[in-house]
Design a protein around this motif. Structure first.
Motif, short mmCIF file in Angstrom:
data_model
loop_
_atom_site.label_atom_id
_atom_site.label_comp_id
_atom_site.label_asym_id
_atom_site.label_seq_id
_atom_site.Cartn_x
_atom_site.Cartn_y
_atom_site.Cartn_z
N LEU A 1 -3.36 13.35 13.03
CA LEU A 1 -2.06 13.99 12.87
C LEU A 1 -1.28 13.25 11.79
N LEU A 2 -0.83 13.99 10.77
CA LEU A 2 0.01 13.43 9.73
C LEU A 2 1.41 14.00 9.88
N LEU A 3 2.38 13.12 10.04
CA LEU A 3 3.77 13.53 10.20
C LEU A 3 4.55 13.01 9.00
N GLN A 4 5.12 13.94 8.23
CA GLN A 4 5.94 13.59 7.07
C GLN A 4 7.39 13.88 7.41
N LEU A 5 8.17 12.82 7.54
CA LEU A 5 9.56 12.92 7.98
C LEU A 5 10.48 13.03 6.78
N ARG A 6 11.25 14.11 6.74
CA ARG A 6 12.15 14.35 5.62
C ARG A 6 13.58 13.92 5.93
N PHE B 1 -0.68 4.59 11.69
CA PHE B 1 -0.45 3.98 10.39
C PHE B 1 0.91 4.44 9.89
N VAL B 2 1.81 3.50 9.69
CA VAL B 2 3.21 3.78 9.38
C VAL B 2 3.47 3.58 7.89
N ASN B 3 4.08 4.59 7.27
CA ASN B 3 4.45 4.48 5.85
C ASN B 3 3.29 4.03 4.98
N GLY B 4 2.15 4.70 5.14
CA GLY B 4 0.99 4.38 4.32
C GLY B 4 0.34 3.06 4.64
N PRO C 1 -12.66 1.80 10.37
CA PRO C 1 -12.61 0.92 9.18
C PRO C 1 -11.32 1.17 8.39
N ARG C 2 -10.74 0.07 7.90
CA ARG C 2 -9.49 0.14 7.15
C ARG C 2 -9.66 -0.58 5.81
N GLU C 3 -9.03 -0.05 4.78
CA GLU C 3 -9.01 -0.71 3.48
C GLU C 3 -7.73 -1.52 3.37
N LEU C 4 -7.86 -2.77 2.90
CA LEU C 4 -6.74 -3.68 2.77
C LEU C 4 -6.27 -3.79 1.32
N ASN C 5 -4.96 -3.89 1.16
CA ASN C 5 -4.35 -4.28 -0.12
C ASN C 5 -3.19 -5.21 0.17
N TYR C 6 -2.84 -6.01 -0.82
CA TYR C 6 -1.71 -6.93 -0.68
C TYR C 6 -0.62 -6.47 -1.63
N VAL C 7 0.49 -5.97 -1.06
CA VAL C 7 1.55 -5.36 -1.85
C VAL C 7 2.90 -5.94 -1.43
N ASN C 8 3.63 -6.48 -2.39
CA ASN C 8 4.99 -7.00 -2.13
C ASN C 8 5.03 -7.97 -0.94
N GLY C 9 4.05 -8.87 -0.91
CA GLY C 9 4.03 -9.90 0.12
C GLY C 9 3.55 -9.45 1.48
N LYS C 10 2.88 -8.29 1.56
CA LYS C 10 2.47 -7.76 2.86
C LYS C 10 1.08 -7.16 2.78
N LEU C 11 0.28 -7.39 3.83
CA LEU C 11 -1.01 -6.73 3.92
C LEU C 11 -0.81 -5.27 4.33
N ILE C 12 -1.37 -4.36 3.52
CA ILE C 12 -1.30 -2.93 3.79
C ILE C 12 -2.67 -2.48 4.30
N GLN C 13 -2.69 -1.74 5.40
CA GLN C 13 -3.93 -1.24 5.99
C GLN C 13 -3.94 0.28 5.94
N ARG C 14 -4.98 0.84 5.36
CA ARG C 14 -5.12 2.30 5.30
C ARG C 14 -6.48 2.71 5.82
N LEU D 1 3.99 9.02 9.33
CA LEU D 1 3.21 8.50 10.45
C LEU D 1 1.87 9.22 10.46
N ARG D 2 0.79 8.44 10.48
CA ARG D 2 -0.55 9.03 10.56
C ARG D 2 -1.22 8.51 11.83
#
Length: 479
Positions: A373-378, A440-443, A324-337, A428-429
């Protein structure tokens, strides 16, 4: 004496019992995704939270791993994490659905759960008939079919299916995916005051309308809802030609955004956006839960895309649903988390940090088959890749500004890929199951959903840098 619907439910139950051990013995079987108890699963149907309980129905063929006269299987959950198989909800046992209880939706009305679905009928020559049907339940588990509520209107072929119903102000609305007599895809809108008598408003939008241009011969599984002040139309068009990195699967899924005029039934909208960049994603459905969240679940599959080659068929099952994913609409794009409830599955946390320069690294305590796996790229100066179980990989090239998922094809063993353009990747998650991966890329700005079929025992996780890469990796095993 059992009627035909009860007889079919008994036969499905016997099929589950007969192959329970065969399905359970497959090392590719899901650990935290919904899969069929036996046979074939496809579209999620009737996704709803009703009296505090989440219900997900699904297209189901219990007797084989091919498509056929579909049933509605049924799972329930109180938390979106732990699910229980419920009794079969719908079976193709009546004249108006004898060749399949096709996809549809669920609503709550007057203390009842109502299911709207498409009844599929074919005559001896294979000519198709289609009916939109209703079933009711007072307990959410046992459903009483009420028959046909909507017949095929003029101007459309019998490929007319997948009703999604919702309420707006004091009226009810239904969208249906179809094609016109020229075999051009579209979504149509109906209006009703009583859920039984439906008036055709017309095409919400269609191939050739507004910014779409020619856009396929059939649109399936429409879902229309308001999200963060914008109206969103999800649908799955068929017949779209590949265009660069776009539309690479046999059939697509995506969305239009704009404003629905409920008076004339038209959606003013911009261009089409693909919802998922991976290999297997189709026919998603959403619901608004009691917390006010717009939640989505999709089918981790695509019709007619190598289904006969899935190795799980040897164990009497095929296909799964997404998390299951939660949807939001941000800056003209559907975000899935991913829904946060999934965090309860985490255990055995491992954290690593690295600064790689033209090298690769593998930490034995991060290897596994089922994990998050959560990858935080610096920093990424060059390209960076993560390799999963000697079968698939995710590659980001900062110079080309492209993110690519690669895997070994389960059809011919050759490498295949899906890509999207993206300026930078900072997170990257990955949700990795025994035979699937969701990225899931960039949140949730982009998502890749795919099936993977590594060999049993392959559990490696390898990080590789060409150039300079700094990152932090956090891995949790998932129960």
């Amino acid at each position: 004496m059992l009627n035909r619907n009860d007889e079919l439910k008994e036969l499905a139950l016997k099929e589950m019992e007969a192959h329970r051990e065969t399905v359970a013995g497959d090392h590719h079987r899901s650990h935290f995704h919904l899969m069929p108890p036996v046979g074939l699963l496809n579209d999620p149907n009737g996704f709803i939270q009703w009296n505090g309980v989440y219900h997900v129905f699904f297209q189901w063929m219990p007797f084989k791993t091919d498509h056929g006269a579909k049933f509605w299987g049924h799972y329930t959950s109180t938390d979106l994490v732990y699910w229980e198989l419920a009794p079969t909800a719908l079976t193709p046992g009546d004249w108006y659905d004898k060749n399949g209880c096709y996809s549809g939706s669920a609503i709550s009305h007057e203390d009842k759960m109502l299911l709207f679905y498409t009844g599929n009928v074919k005559d001896e020559e294979g000519n198709r008939e289609t009916y939109q049907c209703l079933a009711e339940s007072t307990d959410g588990f046992h459903f009483d079919k009420k028959g046909v509520v909507l017949n095929l209107p003029e101007g459309y072929t019998a490929h007319f299916r997948d009703p999604k119903v919702w309420q707006h102000l004091d009226k009810w609305y239904m969208v249906i995916g179809t094609q016109n007599l020229d075999e051009e895809g579209r979504v149509v809108l109906f209006e009703s005051k009583d859920l039984k008598n439906w008036e055709l408003k017309g095409d919400v939008t269609a191939s050739g309308h507004q910014e779409l241009g020619s856009f396929g011969y059939m649109w399936e599984c429409p879902d229309l809802f308001e999200l963060d002040g914008t109206d969103v139309l999800l649908f799955s068009p068929q017949g779209i030609e590949a265009e660069g990195d776009l539309y690479q699967n046999v059939y697509q899924t995506g969305y239009l955004t704009g404003k629905l005029d409920y008076e004339d039934g038209k959606l003013s909208h911009g261009s089409f956006n693909e919802l998922d960049r991976g290999f297997e994603f189709y026919a998603p459905q959403t619901t608004l839960d009691e917390n006010g969240r717009r939640l989505l679940i999709g089918w981790m599959g695509v019709p007619e895309q190598g289904e006969e080659h899935h190795p799980t068929r040897e164990h009497k099952w095929i296909h799964m649903l997404t998390i299951p994913r939660e949807l939001n609409y941000v800056n003209g794009k559907l975000i899935q988390r991913p829904v946060p409830e999934l965090e309860v599955l985490r255990h055995q946390k491992v954290e690593k940090t690295a600064n790689l320069s033209n090298e690769q690294i593998e930490w034995a305590d991060m290897n596994g088959t089922v994990y998050e796996l959560l990858l935080q790229l610096r920093k990424v100066d060059g390209s960076f890749s993560i390799h999963f179980r000697n079968y698939s990989s995710m590659v980001f090239d900062s110079k080309e500004q492209k993110l690519t998922f690669k895997r070994e094809s389960f059809i011919d063993g050759k490498e295949e890929s899906r890509s999207c353009s993206i300026a930078e990747v900072n997170e990257l998650r990955f949700y990795v199951d025994a035979s699937s991966i969701e990225v899931f890329v960039n949140g949730g700005e982009e998502v890749f959903t795919s099936r993977i079929f590594p060999n049993k025992g392959d559990d490696s996780l390898v990080f590789n840098a060409v150039g300079e890469v700094e990152f932090k990796a956090t891995r949790w095993k998932l129960n």
